[in-house]
Design an enzyme around this catalytic site. Structure first.
Site, mmCIF file in Angstrom:
data_model
loop_
_atom_site.group_PDB
_atom_site.id
_atom_site.type_symbol
_atom_site.label_atom_id
_atom_site.label_comp_id
_atom_site.label_asym_id
_atom_site.label_seq_id
_atom_site.Cartn_x
_atom_site.Cartn_y
_atom_site.Cartn_z
ATOM 1 N N HIS A 79 -38.408 -3.504 -65.585
ATOM 2 C CA HIS A 79 -37.871 -2.623 -64.534
ATOM 3 C C HIS A 79 -36.806 -3.380 -63.747
ATOM 4 O O HIS A 79 -37.108 -4.093 -62.787
ATOM 5 C CB HIS A 79 -39.002 -2.150 -63.604
ATOM 6 C CG HIS A 79 -38.570 -1.089 -62.630
ATOM 7 N ND1 HIS A 79 -39.194 0.124 -62.510
ATOM 8 C CD2 HIS A 79 -37.556 -1.040 -61.749
ATOM 9 C CE1 HIS A 79 -38.587 0.860 -61.594
ATOM 10 N NE2 HIS A 79 -37.590 0.161 -61.110
ATOM 11 N N HIS A 122 -32.475 -2.884 -62.684
ATOM 12 C CA HIS A 122 -31.310 -1.994 -62.766
ATOM 13 C C HIS A 122 -30.028 -2.776 -63.029
ATOM 14 O O HIS A 122 -29.843 -3.876 -62.519
ATOM 15 C CB HIS A 122 -31.180 -1.177 -61.476
ATOM 16 C CG HIS A 122 -32.327 -0.232 -61.259
ATOM 17 N ND1 HIS A 122 -32.283 1.082 -61.636
ATOM 18 C CD2 HIS A 122 -33.562 -0.433 -60.733
ATOM 19 C CE1 HIS A 122 -33.442 1.663 -61.341
ATOM 20 N NE2 HIS A 122 -34.236 0.762 -60.793
ATOM 21 N N ARG A 169 -15.165 -0.202 -62.900
ATOM 22 C CA ARG A 169 -14.198 0.881 -63.094
ATOM 23 C C ARG A 169 -13.676 1.008 -64.511
ATOM 24 O O ARG A 169 -13.120 2.036 -64.871
ATOM 25 C CB ARG A 169 -12.988 0.654 -62.165
ATOM 26 C CG ARG A 169 -13.371 0.640 -60.700
ATOM 27 C CD ARG A 169 -12.148 0.477 -59.821
ATOM 28 N NE ARG A 169 -12.527 0.232 -58.441
ATOM 29 C CZ ARG A 169 -11.667 -0.043 -57.481
ATOM 30 N NH1 ARG A 169 -10.368 -0.100 -57.743
ATOM 31 N NH2 ARG A 169 -12.101 -0.256 -56.249
ATOM 32 N N ASP A 194 -31.140 6.236 -67.132
ATOM 33 C CA ASP A 194 -31.885 7.011 -66.141
ATOM 34 C C ASP A 194 -31.040 8.051 -65.424
ATOM 35 O O ASP A 194 -29.842 7.890 -65.233
ATOM 36 C CB ASP A 194 -32.630 6.094 -65.155
ATOM 37 C CG ASP A 194 -31.783 5.605 -64.000
ATOM 38 O OD1 ASP A 194 -30.563 5.394 -64.211
ATOM 39 O OD2 ASP A 194 -32.322 5.436 -62.892
ATOM 40 N N GLU A 243 -43.405 5.752 -55.647
ATOM 41 C CA GLU A 243 -42.877 4.618 -54.872
ATOM 42 C C GLU A 243 -42.843 5.002 -53.389
ATOM 43 O O GLU A 243 -43.287 4.242 -52.545
ATOM 44 C CB GLU A 243 -41.467 4.268 -55.378
ATOM 45 C CG GLU A 243 -40.787 3.136 -54.605
ATOM 46 C CD GLU A 243 -39.328 2.916 -55.022
ATOM 47 O OE1 GLU A 243 -38.774 3.778 -55.735
ATOM 48 O OE2 GLU A 243 -38.745 1.896 -54.609
ATOM 49 N N ASP A 295 -36.505 -5.235 -60.086
ATOM 50 C CA ASP A 295 -35.829 -4.014 -59.615
ATOM 51 C C ASP A 295 -34.307 -4.208 -59.412
ATOM 52 O O ASP A 295 -33.537 -3.920 -60.323
ATOM 53 C CB ASP A 295 -36.516 -3.479 -58.354
ATOM 54 C CG ASP A 295 -36.412 -1.974 -58.216
ATOM 55 O OD1 ASP A 295 -35.882 -1.318 -59.137
ATOM 56 O OD2 ASP A 295 -36.868 -1.425 -57.189
#
Ligand SMILES: [Zn+2]
Length: 341
Positions: A17, A19, A72, A139, A201, A279
């Site tokens: 987990h 990101h 970008r 996700d 959460e 996380d």
């Protein structure tokens, strides 16, 4: 208590987990900011350290979005991904399922096929150079609604990159009921992707039940509130549905008030398969090694206990059997060599 830091640092680990943009360390952000001087993000490492010191959750979101704005071009995507893998390899993370929100990038004008090529190119290069195996979870940014859900499912199913293994749901839970995303999870699961939504959460255990029943969750992101429902804990334990616990994140976002009160103990006592994760590590001032140290303290783990925790993540991962066996072997070899010192 012996200092477990050196053991943890060398322990081969898997992370489930974490990101993509949220893993951008000040080093990576400085590199991206230098490419885009019109951005308000500082490029000087010291100024960046201040910039990364959050006053509250709203400030965290503001900084997070300013980092999103630095990604970008396909080359920015590639650099971010490859450099995140470098930071993982430095912690002996051998395998990671990185949560990517492709909608944020394609909506900002990065061409979708070029985006997929950029992450895949970074994945192959990272495995060759660092030996760290990356897989993706795409996700849905829950706050962006059903249009984002449909777009994320389309990108996952129609453009499915080789490294994609799962489908997730992030963003706020309050006001964003899980069941509305069922059709998109159904489509992703029909295409063979695993279901790994965030749930429980910032809301109660009923959100975890929703994730299980409506979205077919095979692991739960956070699931912190599951401890409020003994029947839910028993269900998770019986079905070996792992919780992706991120202790420092829970404090930073105030999902849990105090680290000493973190429900990880109750989860473990109930027999739930618990994994520990970081996380958005640089944004929460942590990394996976630190999360293992926190877990060791909260759970009273020694080296063997930490090795078992690392193996939980391997078991709960979507690696194939041979890949799992290889990392478990690495963990065992390392732990035996450590005790024979
Ligand atoms: Zn998360």
């Amino acid at each position: 208590m012996p200092d477990l830091t050196p053991f943890i640092a060398g322990l081969p680990k898997a992370e489930l987990h974490v990101h993509h943009v949220g893993s951008a360390s000040p080093r990576i952000v400085a590199e991206l900011a230098a490419r885009h001087p019109d951005s308000k993000v500082p490029t000087d490492p010291e100024a960046l350290a201040d910039y990364f010191t959050f006053t509250d959750f709203a400030h965290f979101i503001e900084v997070y979005l300013s980092v999103v704005d630095l990604v970008r071009t396909p080359d920015d995507v590639r650099t971010l991904t490859f450099e995140v893998a470098r930071d993982m390899a430095r912690q002996n993370i051998r395998y990671a399922e990185l949560t990517i929100t492709p909608y944020s990038s394609t909506r900002r004008g990065i061409e979708e096929k070029a985006f997929m090529e950029a992450i895949e190119d970074a994945r192959r290069a990272a495995e060759a150079e660092f030996g760290t195996v990356l897989r993706w979870c795409f996700d849905i940014p829950g706050e962006a609604g059903l249009e984002a859900a449909a777009e994320t499912a389309r990108l996952a199913v129609d453009l499915r990159p080789e490294g994609l293994v799962s489908f997730g749901l992030g963003g706020p839970e309050i006001g964003v009921p899980r069941p509305q995303f069922k059709p998109y999870f159904d489509a992703a699961r029909a295409a063979g992707l695993h279901s790994v939504p965030h749930a429980g959460e910032t809301t109660g255990p009923e959100t975890v039940w929703d994730a299980l029943r409506a979205l077919g969750a095979e692991r739960i992101g956070h699931g912190t509130s599951a401890v409020q429902d003994p029947a839910l804990l028993a269900y998770l334990a019986e079905h070996r549905i792992a919780l992706e616990v991120c202790p420092t994140s829970n404090i930073a976002t105030r999902a849990v008030e105090d680290l000493e009160l973190h429900p990880i103990r109750e989860m473990v006592q109930a027999g739930v398969l618990v994994t520990v994760n970081s996380d958005d590590p640089p944004m929460f001032g942590t990394d996976l090694n630190n999360e293992y140290a926190v877990a060791a303290r909260l759970l009273g783990l020694d080296e063997r206990g930490l090795a078992a925790l690392a193996k939980n993540a391997v078991e709960a991962s979507f690696l194939d059997a041979a890949g799992k066996a290889r990392i478990v072997q690495e963990i065992d070899t390392y732990t035996e060599a450590w005790s024979a010192r």
